[in-house]
Motif scaffolding. Structure first.
Motif, PDB file in Angstrom:
ATOM      1  N   SER A  57      74.624 110.479 105.502  1.00  0.00           N
ATOM      2  CA  SER A  57      74.230 111.114 104.256  1.00  0.00           C
ATOM      3  C   SER A  57      75.076 112.372 104.083  1.00  0.00           C
ATOM      4  O   SER A  57      75.723 112.840 105.039  1.00  0.00           O
ATOM      5  N   TYR A  58      75.071 112.925 102.875  1.00  0.00           N
ATOM      6  CA  TYR A  58      75.725 114.216 102.661  1.00  0.00           C
ATOM      7  C   TYR A  58      74.836 115.385 103.095  1.00  0.00           C
ATOM      8  O   TYR A  58      75.255 116.535 103.048  1.00  0.00           O
ATOM      9  N   THR A  59      73.610 115.070 103.486  1.00  0.00           N
ATOM     10  CA  THR A  59      72.746 116.089 104.057  1.00  0.00           C
ATOM     11  C   THR A  59      72.382 115.672 105.475  1.00  0.00           C
ATOM     12  O   THR A  59      72.801 114.603 105.948  1.00  0.00           O
ATOM     13  N   LYS A  60      71.599 116.469 106.172  1.00  0.00           N
ATOM     14  CA  LYS A  60      71.234 116.165 107.554  1.00  0.00           C
ATOM     15  C   LYS A  60      69.711 116.201 107.695  1.00  0.00           C
ATOM     16  O   LYS A  60      69.032 117.032 107.085  1.00  0.00           O
ATOM     17  N   GLY A 108      69.820 120.010 105.602  1.00  0.00           N
ATOM     18  CA  GLY A 108      71.107 120.161 104.944  1.00  0.00           C
ATOM     19  C   GLY A 108      71.004 120.984 103.675  1.00  0.00           C
ATOM     20  O   GLY A 108      70.008 121.679 103.431  1.00  0.00           O
ATOM     21  N   ASP A 109      72.044 120.870 102.845  1.00  0.00           N
ATOM     22  CA  ASP A 109      72.117 121.727 101.664  1.00  0.00           C
ATOM     23  C   ASP A 109      71.945 120.961 100.357  1.00  0.00           C
ATOM     24  O   ASP A 109      72.298 121.454  99.293  1.00  0.00           O
ATOM     25  N   GLY A 123      65.611 121.506 102.616  1.00  0.00           N
ATOM     26  CA  GLY A 123      64.633 122.338 103.320  1.00  0.00           C
ATOM     27  C   GLY A 123      63.239 121.744 103.385  1.00  0.00           C
ATOM     28  O   GLY A 123      62.353 122.325 104.031  1.00  0.00           O
ATOM     29  N   GLU A 124      63.015 120.579 102.771  1.00  0.00           N
ATOM     30  CA  GLU A 124      61.668 119.994 102.742  1.00  0.00           C
ATOM     31  C   GLU A 124      61.400 119.221 104.030  1.00  0.00           C
ATOM     32  O   GLU A 124      62.293 118.621 104.627  1.00  0.00           O
ATOM     33  N   SER A 125      60.131 119.221 104.444  1.00  0.00           N
ATOM     34  CA  SER A 125      59.704 118.482 105.627  1.00  0.00           C
ATOM     35  C   SER A 125      58.477 117.646 105.293  1.00  0.00           C
ATOM     36  O   SER A 125      57.625 118.055 104.503  1.00  0.00           O
ATOM     37  N   LYS A 126      58.394 116.443 105.867  1.00  0.00           N
ATOM     38  CA  LYS A 126      57.232 115.576 105.690  1.00  0.00           C
ATOM     39  C   LYS A 126      56.862 114.939 107.021  1.00  0.00           C
ATOM     40  O   LYS A 126      57.720 114.722 107.882  1.00  0.00           O
TER      41      LYS A 126
END
Length: 778
Positions: A652-655, A684-685, A721-724
């Motif tokens: 992905s482009y994020t991590k 990620g960003d 920055g979100e977490s689930k």
């Protein structure tokens, strides 16, 4: 032949079964009663006719060659003979290439008029088509990713939605039956039909297959926006020893029960209405003549009560390919007595004559005929064909609509897999000057694959000329001035499975004048025998193209466009980024451009293990011994599993960061359910989608266990920055395996659960037989 619109309109019935508002039990009782009543009026010839399926090409005027854009010309005398005199039950196929929805309605309306008006019992025709990635034999229909691409989405909800849209557009074409989904396991990348299935894993295949079947059929297949699905190909088709289509498979019963049967069993339990049979042979016996597989396994053990249809020509193939029958009459006897209900003959009426004679001679019991015809008529009643034999294309305003196209693009976006991205070269800047090259760069055909407008997909560029190729999509994204184009290598027009060098000097010169190169390589379209390979390695010409580009020193983004994983280890080393678009359909060019330039974030995951070597074609559920050196003190410690990328892999482009994998206790009984939770955070960003994959490992078992098996998965979107916390419920019984006595067993002992880089262990305290031993063997 022309049939006037007014003639057709007279057969566009709008009424449905009067009992649709009643309970399903009442509906079932009424349908059963109507079937029994109708069968009491039918002669043997009429019943055998219902078991006969012919291709529309067998009814065409052979003297009139069909050209692009023109409707098929029917031989009306043949049509009357087959439908009125013989009372055939089904017609299939296209007659060379796609029709418009108006042409489909006229053709099928003509067949239905003859069947309902000019025969004694007025039994409608059941028309079937290979609508496998959209209604791919109707001009202007929406084409979605092929099944391998849908598998790469790991998104059953999206797959169900796309299948529902396919059903809608198929019914707009007047067709109520699709030969889809494919539930064959793609465990051998040499096999040319791997792209028609959902990958190598039985659980992923089952979940995607259930989603597609549900999208096709809904809760009521008589609904004018739904179609009957036909799961295929039962069973063992995808594992031939040679890797080539329709060649012998040797599959131990344990392997068959552990891997191949479960997806079909799930689909049958969900309400599969029809099933198509494996064209090949398993363990020396052609499946079309195998009573143990068709009757004992499919109909009795798995309780399949729907319609069993052959594949193309496969009763006759018992004579011509398998050499187990002396002539077509003997082949017909073998197949019908084995459990076949309908024969995709498909070109002549000899099957019906043979079967009628066999019944009269006492070689095929009348009870077998009645059993088959009962299922055929039941499906026709369930589809509402007796009351509404033809749908009207004018009642489907969303056919080919922007809304459907948007969903096709969504499917393409989620199907594309980012496999390498060194130094975050992707996404590209729209200010960069780019060279687009390679045989797959300016070609709609390769984005769709086979079964697209034509059987081999060779006319896709004509039918989909308004759609954007990869080149055109990139040009539209950043402007023509920022894009240079040199193919370098092109597919041969004469032998489309080969490619040839065009102008390597021009390619090298162009590469020196850009900031980055997008090299589009892979395969041309194929399916079935036409896709057989002698070598899984990418072609010499395409290898030379990438090698030449690497000498320019320019960054290379390698775009792989393929129906199966081709060996590209050398090309991967020479590239800075690798993207596998698989077969994304008509919107694949635009979807890829969005991902290349960061307007979309890739989320696809491989539904198969991507091999690195031709002698290392091992699926992810290999055994421990396949990856363990011999404990003899030798210094040979070369890794045994050398896949290019593992099953389930995709960047992905994020991590995403995983943490806090938990289960509710450390010991479980065989009837317990494990409650699993794990935290997933986007560190990620940018926002992105992640597939959370849960695997189990049986650490010690009486039959050698796999190192791991996929048990659950969920796709979710997380903002920056979100977490689930993701929750899974995993029944202990799902960890059962087929033991040495061919029964399904959960065995006490130690197990492990793994999610990404997190793992935890637990113990099962008791042994339990989940499914008992059958009193017969495959």
């Amino acid at each position: 032949m022309n049939v006037t619109k007014s003639l057709i309109i007279g057969w566009l019935f709008t009424g449905l079964l009067s009992c649709h508002s009643a309970s399903q039990l009442d509906i079932r009782t009424e349908v059963d009663s109507r079937v029994v009543e109708l069968m009491s009026k039918m002669t043997l010839k009429e019943k055998v006719g219902q078991m006969t399926q012919l291709t529309i090409g067998s009814m065409s005027n052979k003297k009139v060659k069909r050209h692009f854009g023109l409707p098929i010309t029917l031989d009306t005398a043949k049509v009357r003979r087959y439908i009125v005199e013989y009372g055939i039950g089904s017609v299939l196929n296209t007659g060379r290439f796609a029709h418009t929805k108006e042409q489909w309605n006229e053709l099928i309306g003509y067949f239905q008029k003859l069947a309902l008006e000019d025969t004694k019992n007025g039994i409608p025709i059941l028309y079937g088509i290979d609508a496998i990635h959209g209604t791919n034999y109707t001009v202007g229909a929406t084409l979605y990713p092929q099944q391998v691409g849908l598998a790469a989405t790991w998104n059953p909800s999206l797959v169900e939605e796309l299948a529902e849209l396919t059903a809608y557009e198929t019914r707009a074409s007047g067709i109520p039956w699709t030969f889809s989904p494919v539930l064959d396991l793609g465990i051998d990348p040499r096999w040319p039909r791997i792209w028609e299935g959902f990958g190598e894993d039985p659980y992923l295949t089952a979940q995607m297959g259930l989603a597609m079947q549900s999208g096709f059929q809904g809760d009521d297949i008589s609904d004018s926006s739904r179609v009957a699905a036909c799961i295929k190909h039962f069973i063992g088709y995808s594992n031939p020893r040679s890797g080539k289509d329709r060649t012998p498979a040797w599959i131990p019963e344990r392997m068959m029960r552990e891997l191949f049967i479960p997806p079909f069993k799930e689909a049958i339990n969900q309400g599969a209405t029809s099933i198509m049979i494996n064209s090949g042979e398993v363990n020396g016996i052609p499946v079309h003549a195998n009573y143990d597989i068709l009757t004992k396994l499919l109909k009795k053990e798995l309780n399949f009560s729907g319609l069993v249809v052959t594949d193309w020509y496969d009763i006759y193939n018992l004579v011509e390919r398998h050499h187990v029958a002396v002539d077509r009459k003997e082949a017909t006897k073998m197949a019908i007595n084995a459990g076949i209900d309908m024969a995709m003959v498909p070109n002549d009426i000899e099957f019906a004559d043979c079967l009628t004679a066999l019944v009269n001679e006492g070689e095929v019991p009348m009870s077998r005929i009645d059993d088959a015809v009962r299922k055929i008529l039941k499906l026709k009643f369930d589809l509402g064909l007796f009351d509404s034999p033809l749908t009207d294309f004018k009642n489907y305003p969303d056919f080919g609509s922007d809304k459907h196209i948007a969903k096709a693009k969504e499917g393409a976006l989620e199907s594309i897999v980012l496999l390498k991205n060194d130094n975050d070269i992707l996404p590209l800047s729209k200010r960069q000057k780019v060279l687009v090259c390679g045989p797959n760069s300016d070609n709609m055909r390769v984005l769709n694959g086979g079964w697209s407008y034509t059987w081999q997909g060779q006319m896709t560029d004509q039918f989909a000329k308004e759609k954007l190729t990869i080149l055109e999509a990139i040009q539209g994204k950043v402007g023509h001035d920022n894009v240079l184009f040199e193919k370098g290598v092109a597919y041969s027009k004469g032998k489309y499975w080969k490619d040839e060098i065009v102008d390597m000097k021009a390619l090298e010169s162009a590469a020196m004048n850009v900031d980055v190169v997008v090299a589009c390589i892979g395969e041309n379209t194929y399916t079935e025998k036409q896709g057989d390979l002698d070598d899984l390695v990418l072609s010499v010409n395409q290898k030379e193209l990438v090698k030449l580009l690497s000498t320019t020193g320019k960054p290379i983004v390698l775009v792989i466009n393929e129906g199966r994983p081709r060996i590209i280890r050398d090309e991967v080393k020479l590239s800075d980024a690798v993207i596998d678009v698989l077969l994304p359909g008509n919107e694949g060019g635009e979807a890829l451009a969005d991902i290349l330039y960061g307007d979309a974030n890739p989320s696809g995951k491989l539904p198969f293990t991507y091999p690195s070597y031709t002698n290392d074609l091992i699926p992810y559920f290999y055994k421990y011994s396949e990856a363990s050196p011999h404990a003899d003190g030798s210094e040979y410690n070369d890794p045994f599993i050398k896949s290019q990328w593992p099953f389930g892999f995709g960047l992905s482009y994020t991590k995403f960061k995983y943490s806090n994998l938990k289960i509710d206790k450390e010991e479980y009984g065989a009837n317990d359910v494990i409650s699993v939770s794990v935290d997933v955070e986007n560190i990620g960003d940018r926002g992105g989608k992640e597939v959370v994959q849960l695997y189990s490992s049986d650490l010690v078992a009486s039959v050698t266990p796999s190192v791991k098996r996929l048990r659950k998965f969920e796709k979710l979107y997380l903002n920056e920055g979100e977490s689930k916390t993701v929750f899974f419920e995993l029944p202990i019984k799902d960890l059962a395996f087929v033991d040495r006595n061919y029964q399904k067993l959960i065995e006490k002992g130690d197990f492990k659960i793994t999610v990404a880089d997190q793992s935890t262990s637990f113990n099962v305290s008791e042994t339990l037989v989940v499914e008992k031993l059958q009193d017969w063997r495959l």
